[in-house]
Design a protein around this motif. Structure first.
Motif, mmCIF file in Angstrom:
data_model
loop_
_atom_site.group_PDB
_atom_site.id
_atom_site.type_symbol
_atom_site.label_atom_id
_atom_site.label_comp_id
_atom_site.label_asym_id
_atom_site.label_seq_id
_atom_site.Cartn_x
_atom_site.Cartn_y
_atom_site.Cartn_z
ATOM 1 N N THR B 56 90.298 -16.188 69.444
ATOM 2 C CA THR B 56 90.743 -15.784 68.110
ATOM 3 C C THR B 56 89.682 -14.982 67.383
ATOM 4 N N LEU B 57 88.447 -15.494 67.387
ATOM 5 C CA LEU B 57 87.443 -14.864 66.542
ATOM 6 C C LEU B 57 86.050 -15.189 67.056
ATOM 7 N N ILE B 58 85.152 -14.220 66.924
ATOM 8 C CA ILE B 58 83.734 -14.469 67.180
ATOM 9 C C ILE B 58 83.000 -14.128 65.904
ATOM 10 N N GLY B 59 82.153 -15.028 65.444
ATOM 11 C CA GLY B 59 81.423 -14.715 64.227
ATOM 12 C C GLY B 59 80.066 -15.367 64.255
ATOM 13 N N ALA B 60 79.345 -15.215 63.184
ATOM 14 C CA ALA B 60 78.018 -15.814 63.114
ATOM 15 C C ALA B 60 77.752 -16.244 61.684
ATOM 16 N N VAL B 74 79.675 -18.554 66.326
ATOM 17 C CA VAL B 74 80.866 -19.408 66.286
ATOM 18 C C VAL B 74 81.968 -18.741 67.086
ATOM 19 N N HIS B 76 85.951 -19.097 68.130
ATOM 20 C CA HIS B 76 87.209 -19.788 67.842
ATOM 21 C C HIS B 76 88.137 -19.574 69.018
ATOM 22 N N ALA B 109 86.519 -9.362 73.032
ATOM 23 C CA ALA B 109 85.231 -9.770 72.471
ATOM 24 C C ALA B 109 84.318 -8.581 72.226
ATOM 25 N N GLN B 112 84.046 -7.379 68.540
ATOM 26 C CA GLN B 112 83.652 -8.490 67.668
ATOM 27 C C GLN B 112 82.172 -8.792 67.856
#
Lengths: 410, 165, 185
Positions: B56-60, B74, B76, B109, B112
């Protein structure tokens, strides 16, 4: 960008082509960033052989406005205007998704009436978004008339928003906990009018394009993507459904009473431009179905949850009542107490799964807010969708995947 | 599948790789060390029962106070078969923030991770094109880190006194 | 080089006496061809202005040219970021004289609500602007009001203005070279 040795040409994406396969010279052309106004600002540098596209290199970020950093500065109710500007064609969905995220963090349950009102507003926004996208597909195939018909229908939706919140496009609609006012009698009258006249106008416009020989020849087979590739890229929304996968956040993780309504998810076959167009048209019909059901069964009750720390009290109370005055002050200055925690909530936006990842440290502004922006994630697949296609197919593919620049760059 | 059954299944599969785990609001959050994050995600994706097929999502997130664990990546993940979400966190130190890229598993990915690099300076090993994506290439700092201001310090038309800063 | 105020207007059988300035300005103001440089939300409101409810074509402006060479009016609607600023300046330089600029929306006029590291705080940092339309986004009626102000400017502009020293100095402030036929005088 590419090297040439005697008989072989090696392109920047690793492809090696023999000179015999290429008809003429290879040219490098610039597709953007100043597009014809309708799409937004992003650049593609294409290498073309005649009309056929060989490789494409993308540059985005021309409208990066630093939403995520801006959100770390603002209190929770002041972040709603920022979320407006994500997918500005359907801004109520963004606003209400944000309110639902904060309500999840605060563990607040909103009344049933609020949930139904939210569903009506969100489905109206979805209709508005799909109307723009499909009219632009028509414009890019040369049918300029298909732009004017839906835009006059969108004015009716704008009037409904204006009745509810005062603004046409960037609505900042609703509050954390509900709405600031109930549906007014004018809203009821305009909504009934809309539900009566819109379907006929929609079918008239749809009839111009749906079985039109020229439109079908142009759009069938343009920019296809298979379901496996779409899933690998993280597609969601109408683009994924056109490829054949029926994933919809409203069905898999229902929010705001969507499980009460009866609607189908339209699914395409090939994932090409014609399928994306048809999926969006059918979604408009399904949205109308949901609005009808929600409106006919609108429950009675309050139009906001009982959370005085976040929902502004009535003005007459503020002038007379000490508690209301204190709450009003705290809310406006952004000093309400928010629990510590992290939450992820997603809604089905016009383009797919729009997600909000919120980390709160108890302060007045979020510690970290990240938006899961569907446009950003599926636009990566664009070079794959247009490789080997003509330039004109690249144009209509770009308009059919509905890239909104505000959501792409945040 | 509920969060508790998911946690049990993960403990069977991953065992000691899970450093901590908790259920926050309605999602299971597990912490994995950065060197094992790629293997864990691969295992979860290819497992037939768990089947976390969607990224769903890659973040920091930047936590400047926690020394040695400043940057948190992070992930998801979402399993459509079981209709359940999972959040995986990996903490990196700011001196040399690098973690293996997920592009071999999920094509989505790519951008992102570029965005995470652009904002936080985290290097993803094995990424085909680790360059800035949203900001200008000439920019020499990573703006989302907490020590940098939101506003551009060189602007001369706005007086900070009037804007409450 | 000003206007001739007390010129007697003589109407005859098939002729009318006026100045060349007025005649040219009348023709120019009623067929301004815009270049919509629409980046974000204001662009959607601009599209609504182009639509049939707030018809922009009754002003002779329905022919949207997306090439700078054939347009008169640069309508900048939406946020301009620092990454896009050189592109905007290049588009402005490519337009042929006479040209006007309409800045639609708060973001184009002054940066709007985005006082951040990546947003240009107003396009008048890089190009000269004639009319500003405030709003976030402005209603189509406001955009039409801005357009009508542009028409008023066009209608009263002397023909020699673009060749004047004052104009060259104005554009020199933005580091834009004015190139036209009289440059070498």
């Amino acid at each position: 960008m590419m090297e040439q040795t005697d008989n072989l040409i090696k392109l920047s994406n690793g492809q090696v082509l023999s000179k015999e396969t290429i008809d003429g010279d290879i040219a490098t052309i610039n597709f953007g960033p100043t597009h014809p106004a309708t799409h937004g600002i992003f650049q593609n540098i294409l290498t073309v052989d005649g009309e056929k596209i060989l490789t494409s290199e993308q540059t985005v970020g021309y409208i990066h406005r630093a939403f995520e950093k801006l959100a770390e500065r603002r209190p929770y109710n002041q972040i709603t205007p920022i979320t407006d500007r994500l997918n500005y064609c359907s801004s109520p969905i963004n606003n209400l998704g944000w309110h639902m995220t904060v309500e999840k963090l605060l563990q607040v349950e909103v009344p049933k009436r609020v949930q139904y009102m939210r569903v009506i507003i969100m489905e109206l926004a979805r209709i508005a978004d799909h109307l723009i996208c499909d009219s632009i597909i028509g414009v890019d195939t040369g049918a300029l008339t298909s732009f004017f018909y839906p835009f006059s229908e969108r004015e009716k939706i704008y009037e409904l928003y204006e009745e509810m919140c005062g603004a046409r496009l960037t609505t900042n609609i609703g509050r954390i906990g509900g709405f600031d006012k109930d549906f007014t009698p004018v809203f009821h009258q305009k909504l009934k009018e809309f539900l009566k006249t819109f379907p006929k106008a929609f079918e008239e416009w749809n009839g111009m394009l749906e079985r039109n020989r020229i439109f079908m020849d142009r759009t069938k087979g343009a920019g296809p993507i298979s379901a496996e590739r779409a899933l690998a890229y993280g597609f969601t929304g109408p683009n994924l459904r056109a490829a054949g996968v029926d994933y919809d956040v409203r069905v898999m993780h229902p929010y705001s009473s969507y499980e009460d309504f009866d609607f189908t998810i339209p699914v395409g076959v090939n994932g090409d431009t014609y399928d994306r167009f048809m999926v969006r048209q059918e979604e408009i019909r399904q949205s109308l179905r949901i609005i009808n059901q929600a409106y006919n069964n609108l429950p009675e009750g309050p139009f906001h949850a009982d959370i005085p720390e976040f929902f502004l009290p009535e003005k007459k109370d503020v002038y007379n009542n000490m508690e209301a005055l204190i709450y009003h002050f705290k809310i406006v200055m952004g000093e309400s107490d928010v629990p510590v925690g992290e939450v992820y909530h997603s809604v089905e936006g016009g383009n797919g799964e729009l997600g909000y990842f919120l980390i709160s440290d108890g302060g007045r502004a979020p510690y970290r807010l990240q938006f899961r922006r569907p446009c950003f994630i599926y636009y990566q697949a664009y070079p794959e969708m247009i490789s080997g296609a003509n330039i004109s197919d690249a144009v209509i593919t770009l308009s059919s995947i509905n890239v909104i620049a505000g959501e792409l760059d945040a | 599948m509920t969060n508790n059954t998911l946690l049990d299944a993960l403990q069977v599969e991953l065992g000691s790789k899970i450093i901590t785990s908790e259920v926050l609001y309605d999602t299971l959050v597990i912490e994995i060390s950065p060197s094992e994050a790629f293997d864990v995600v691969e295992l979860l994706k290819n497992d037939a029962a768990l089947s976390f097929n969607f990224l769903t999502l890659i973040g920091a997130v930047h936590y400047p106070e926690e020394k040695g664990r400043e940057l948190c990546v992070v992930y998801h993940l979402h399993s459509w078969k079981n209709a359940i979400r999972l959040r995986i966190k990996s903490y990196l130190s700011q001196d040399n923030p690098s973690i293996k890229s997920l592009t071999p598993l999920f094509d989505g990915a790519n951008w992102q991770e570029r965005e995470t690099f652009d904002f936080f300076g985290i290097q993803f090993e094995g990424h085909p094109n680790m360059t800035r994506i949203l900001n200008m290439e000439e920019m020499d700092y990573h703006p989302m880190l907490k020590q940098y201001h939101l506003e551009d310090g060189t602007r001369e038309d706005k007086d900070d006194r009037f804007f409450g800063r | 080089m000003g206007k001739i105020e007390d010129l007697e207007v003589i109407n005859g059988e098939g002729y009318q006496l006026t100045t060349l300035d007025k005649a040219v300005a009348l023709a120019r103001s009623n067929s301004v061809w815009p270049l919509p440089f629409a980046t974000s939300c204001c662009g959607i409101e601009f599209m609504a202005t182009m639509g049939s409810t707030y018809d922009l074509s009754r002003f002779g402006m329905e022919r949207m040219s997306f090439t700078p060479r054939q347009s008169d009016l640069l309508i900048v609607a939406g946020t301009i970021s620092k990454k896009l600023a050189p592109v905007l300046q290049k588009v402005y330089e490519q337009m042929a004289e006479p040209k006007w600029v309409l800045s639609v929306g708060a973001c184009a006029s002054s940066g709007g609500i985005f006082d951040t590291y990546s947003v240009l705080q107003g396009i008048d940092r890089i190009i000269p602007v004639d009319v500003y339309v405030p709003g976030c986004p402005p209603r189509p009626e406001q955009i039409i009001d801005g357009v009508m102000n542009i028409h008023r400017l066009v209608k009263h502009e002397p023909m020699r203005r673009r060749y004047s020293e004052e104009y060259r100095h104005l554009l020199g402030n933005y580091e834009i070279e004015v190139t036209n036929a009289d440059n070498d005088k």
